[in-house]
Design an enzyme around this catalytic site. Structure first.
Site, PDB file in Angstrom:
ATOM      1  N   SER A 137       0.819  -1.218   0.000  1.00 49.32           N
ATOM      2  CA  SER A 137       0.000   0.000   0.000  1.00 49.32           C
ATOM      3  C   SER A 137       0.845   1.256   0.000  1.00 49.32           C
ATOM      4  O   SER A 137       1.984   1.267   0.476  1.00 49.32           O
ATOM      5  CB  SER A 137      -0.887   0.038   1.242  1.00 49.32           C
ATOM      6  OG  SER A 137      -1.725  -1.069   1.288  1.00 49.32           O
ATOM      7  N   SER A 169       4.165  -3.694   7.774  1.00 49.21           N
ATOM      8  CA  SER A 169       4.183  -4.275   9.110  1.00 49.21           C
ATOM      9  C   SER A 169       5.566  -4.843   9.428  1.00 49.21           C
ATOM     10  O   SER A 169       6.097  -5.635   8.666  1.00 49.21           O
ATOM     11  CB  SER A 169       3.129  -5.371   9.160  1.00 49.21           C
ATOM     12  OG  SER A 169       3.068  -5.901  10.448  1.00 49.21           O
ATOM     13  N   GLU A 252      -2.345 -14.318   1.915  1.00 53.07           N
ATOM     14  CA  GLU A 252      -2.625 -13.512   3.104  1.00 53.07           C
ATOM     15  C   GLU A 252      -4.035 -13.782   3.621  1.00 53.07           C
ATOM     16  O   GLU A 252      -4.243 -14.018   4.806  1.00 53.07           O
ATOM     17  CB  GLU A 252      -2.469 -12.015   2.802  1.00 53.07           C
ATOM     18  CG  GLU A 252      -2.819 -11.149   4.008  1.00 53.07           C
ATOM     19  CD  GLU A 252      -2.642  -9.663   3.769  1.00 53.07           C
ATOM     20  OE1 GLU A 252      -2.975  -9.200   2.663  1.00 53.07           O
ATOM     21  OE2 GLU A 252      -2.191  -8.973   4.691  1.00 53.07           O
ATOM     22  N   GLU A 386     -15.071  -4.192   1.771  1.00 52.41           N
ATOM     23  CA  GLU A 386     -15.689  -3.801   0.497  1.00 52.41           C
ATOM     24  C   GLU A 386     -14.962  -4.457  -0.678  1.00 52.41           C
ATOM     25  O   GLU A 386     -15.595  -4.906  -1.646  1.00 52.41           O
ATOM     26  CB  GLU A 386     -15.671  -2.273   0.353  1.00 52.41           C
ATOM     27  CG  GLU A 386     -16.611  -1.533   1.324  1.00 52.41           C
ATOM     28  CD  GLU A 386     -16.035  -1.354   2.728  1.00 52.41           C
ATOM     29  OE1 GLU A 386     -14.868  -1.752   2.958  1.00 52.41           O
ATOM     30  OE2 GLU A 386     -16.749  -0.827   3.598  1.00 52.41           O
TER      31      GLU A 386
END
Lengths: 406, 380
Positions: A137, A169, A252, A386
């Protein structure tokens, strides 16, 4: 539910059990599986010993080939190992110590990596000694990941990376990073991306931790300023990074489909017992708060339906670890169960479910509050609820796509 | 918005402009980061006193303006928007209402002018457990000589660290669970035997636990009738709930404004995300819910100004606290979800609204408490 049926499995379980009994350091029994590991010197040493013993068996990633640090076992045998470790009051630290290595980078490397890349990277992951993070991201590319802007310029033997990643992360404690970058600026969004591997310990990489609404977090912002990724560390073909990452993200989701929540798990108190303790019960053992009781029941039924579905999917796949679009269903269902559980927990605890810090609250109460806040991320990361619904409607139901523009 | 009088419109506009211009959420953030014990924004509180908001429910004879609950609600709604932290609700609404409901003329004359000028800060110390349950009060008040000796504990007292006086319901007879036997006392925070400890909650506001270890008070500390305080306490709590509902509407409206602004500006997949029906329809439903919640909050406040019977006030207060609570719960959750990752960061304000929402929901009865009470009030 036992998956070990038949004599061969029983014998395997038996051998795993005696190995665990002989090798699991007793001082680690029932210790929390914290990312940070033990700060206490003795515990840290025991943890290293335990990690090395597991790695020696190839049990950091038991289903991987032996040549790459695995044990060449079936998924069913791998489950037996984790069940037996759990039975002894322990956990397998390697998937945690490897960051995103065991669950995501490794399986993707096995599929897309060259023999050279597999030999270079997989053993370090399987032993838990090399920790990996992922640079996916960006501030302006969240749900629309393909809209990312970090550029990788061809410099002959290497790529020079420039840009900013977010939600990396464990970036501040990782040795390697897998990053999705733009190698062909002129191509349509998804066609100009490549997936590269790069070491974190270099001048061109800077990380900054992100504080969340729940407090400190493992997340970082990661800045690439002429960061160097070797050409030999390009995973998959040039400009085909989108396919690599789609696969990576399926791995993931597959690792996020168990509905974990605060207080979940065998050793801790059940939600209904907790509710009685905080909200009181009537003389005949019913929860005092009738409204809460009805909503608690709805949640417990949701959780049971989720558990049964996970079992059914596993049974239908007959131990085949293939990931599919069903992962999206399970991720959203797991999210609903876990977030609803957290909301119910803080509600039933009243003001004790709102403690931030201080000795006026029990540590479990503070943990519940922090986990409730942290849990709001579950429906956002790894593809938001979503985005999962988009995947379900497009890939399972065959409905037209609405998000593709450019 | 209810049909407002000219004066109410003026006060509302003044309050909204003041909050918007003088007290953006950065001021709340600064207070949180300072970790001050009292957890109030001192200069904001001073400003409220100067603007006369502390006197909105105080009779003119005692220095107030006596403008009523709906007017007070307009101010609280404005304050709820940017999470302005002050003892206004605890002292000038709940405290002043306690004096008006139960205080003698002499008690009102002694206390209310101080509430208006800010030198006295009142708060109600009602709950003794983590969940709101006024009938379960166990704190004991033993008659001794001319007065009483109070022994017990009060938990999660709103603005408990900044208060100068506590309104303490305690048991002069009967057992926990019984409505009869309760008496209201006005207890000074510096009384011998009274200890208080600051609590750190998610919403960073000023809660305290109180310990009363043989606190001696005179007979003049009794508000109302000895042993008969439950109906007064109930009426007082309903005023508090109606006020909270107004503040919660402000918090919910601001959260919703932030959410809609984000839907209009955040671009993904080459267009603003509000153009996706999956998000737009959820926002539309939230707005519908907001309108329903607003009506409930205003009706509860208006029932107080119209001197409606206690049973009607109780119904309206429970309706408002439950419906506004559900609305705020929903909006605070969607605020984070629709912002995605940025909403999870401490640097962004969305988390403040989520945390404050749950604290407001729990205060003086959560949605479940008020749905249950509504059913009881309606006789089923």
């Amino acid at each position: 539910m036992s998956t070990a049926t038949g004599a061969a499995n029983d014998a395997f379980r038996e051998s795993v059990r005696s190995w665990v009994e002989a090798n699991f350091p007793q001082e680690l029994k029932d210790q929390p599986a914290s990312m940070e590991g033990a700060s206490d010197g003795d515990l840290a040493q025991a943890l290293d010993r335990w990690r090395d013993a597991l790695a020696g068996q190839g049990w950091g990633a038991p289903t991987w080939p032996k040549a790459y640090g695995g044990a060449g076992l079936s998924p069913a045998e791998a489950r037996v190992i984790s069940q037996e470790i759990g039975r002894a009051g322990g956990y397998n630290p390697i998937p945690l110590m490897a960051g995103m290595g065991v669950t995501m980078v490794g399986p993707t490397l096995l599929e897309y990596g060259t023999d050279e890349q597999k030999a270079k990277h997989l053993p370090g992951i399987a032993s838990g000694k090399i920790r990996w993070c992922l640079g996916l991201s960006e501030p302006n590319a969240g749900s629309d990941l393909a809209g990312l802007a970090t550029k990788a310029e061809d410099k002959g033997d290497h790529f020079a990376l420039n840009g900013q990643k977010i939600w990396t992360s464990g970036a501040d404690v990782s040795q390697w990073c897998g990053a999705l970058v733009r190698t062909e600026p002129q191509a349509p969004k998804r066609d100009g991306l490549s997936f590269v591997l790069l070491p974190m310990d270099q001048d061109g990489v800077e990380t900054r931790p992100i504080k969340l609404i729940s407090g400190a977090s493992p997340f970082c912002e990661t800045y690439f300023n002429d960061a160097r990724a070797e050409k030999s560390d390009l995973l998959g073909p040039l400009n085909k990074g989108w396919s690599v990452v789609k696969r990576l993200l399926q791995h993931e989701r597959a690792s996020q489909t168990s509905a974990r929540g605060p207080g979940a798990g065998g050793k801790s108190e059940s939600l209904q017992a907790l509710a009685k303790r905080y909200a009181g019960e009537t003389a005949d053992g019913k929860l005092e708060d009738a409204d809460l009781r009805a909503r608690l029941t709805r949640h417990l039924m949701d959780a049971e339906a989720h558990r049964l579905t996970a079992e059914r999917i596993t049974a239908e796949a007959k131990g085949n670890a293939e990931v599919s679009a069903a992962a999206s269903i399970m991720k959203n269902s797991a999210t609903n169960v876990s977030q609803a559980r957290s909301e119910l927990m803080i509600e039933l605890m009243g003001y004790r479910g709102l403690g931030w810090e201080g000795d006026s609250f029990r540590p479990q109460e503070i943990d519940t509050v922090r986990e409730w806040l942290w849990g709001k991320a579950i429906s956002i990361y790894g593809g938001s609820a979503e985005v999962q619904n988009n995947i379900i409607s497009k890939n399972i139901l065959g409905l037209p796509e609405t998000t593709q523009k450019g | 918005m209810a049909a407002l009088t000219e004066e109410q419109t003026l006060i509302r506009d003044q309050a909204e402009a003041w909050v918007r211009d003088e007290y953006p959420v950065t001021k709340f953030r600064a207070m949180r980061d300072s970790k001050a014990n009292a957890a109030i924004m001192a200069d904001a509180w001073q400003g409220m006193v100067e603007m006369g908001w502390t006197g909105i429910l105080v009779p003119e004879a005692h220095g107030g303006s006596d403008l009523g609950y709906l007017t007070f609600g307009l101010v609280l709604e404005a304050l709820g928007k940017n999470l302005t932290a002050s003892p206004l609700l605890a002292s000038a609404l709940v405290g002043a209402s306690a004096l008006r409901l139960a205080g003698s003329e002499a008690q009102q004359a002694a206390v209310l002018p101080g509430v208006v000028d800010g030198s006295i800060i009142l708060t109600l110390a009602v709950d003794e457990g983590a969940r709101h349950n006024p009938a379960q009060i166990a704190c004991a008040a033993k008659a001794e000589g001319e007065g009483f000796v109070l022994t017990g504990e009060k938990r999660f007292v709103l603005e408990g660290m900044s208060a100068t006086h506590f309104i303490v319901p305690a048991r002069t007879s009967g057992a926990p669970g019984e409505e009869a036997g309760l008496t209201l006392f006005l207890v000074s925070a510096d009384s011998a035997g009274l200890g208080r400890k600051a609590l750190s909650l998610v919403d960073s506001r000023g809660y305290a636990d109180l310990t009363l270890s043989g606190v001696t008070v005179g007979a003049d500390a009794v508000l109302g009738t000895v042993g008969d305080a439950y109906p007064v306490l109930d009426a007082l709590l309903d005023r508090a709930r109606a006020g909270l509902a107004a503040e919660m509407m402000g918090t919910a409206r601001q959260a919703f404004t932030m959410l809609v602004d984000y839907l209009k500006t955040r671009e993904q997949f080459g267009r603003v995300i509000g153009s996706f029906q999956a998000l737009g329809h959820r926002a539309a439903q939230m707005f519908t819910d907001q309108q329903l919640a607003q009506s409930c909050a205003e009706a509860a406040l208006a029932s107080l100004d119209n001197d409606a019977p206690a049973s009607t006030v109780a119904e309206m207060a429970s309706l408002a606290k439950a419906r506004v609570g559900d609305h705020l719960h929903l909006v605070s959750r969607e605020l984070i979800q629709m912002h995605g990752g940025i909403g999870m960061t401490d640097e962004y304000d969305a988390g403040f609204y989520l945390k404050r929402a749950r604290a407001l929901e729990a205060t003086y009865g959560n949605q479940a408490f008020h749905r249950e009470r509504y059913a009881t009030l309606l006789g089923y």
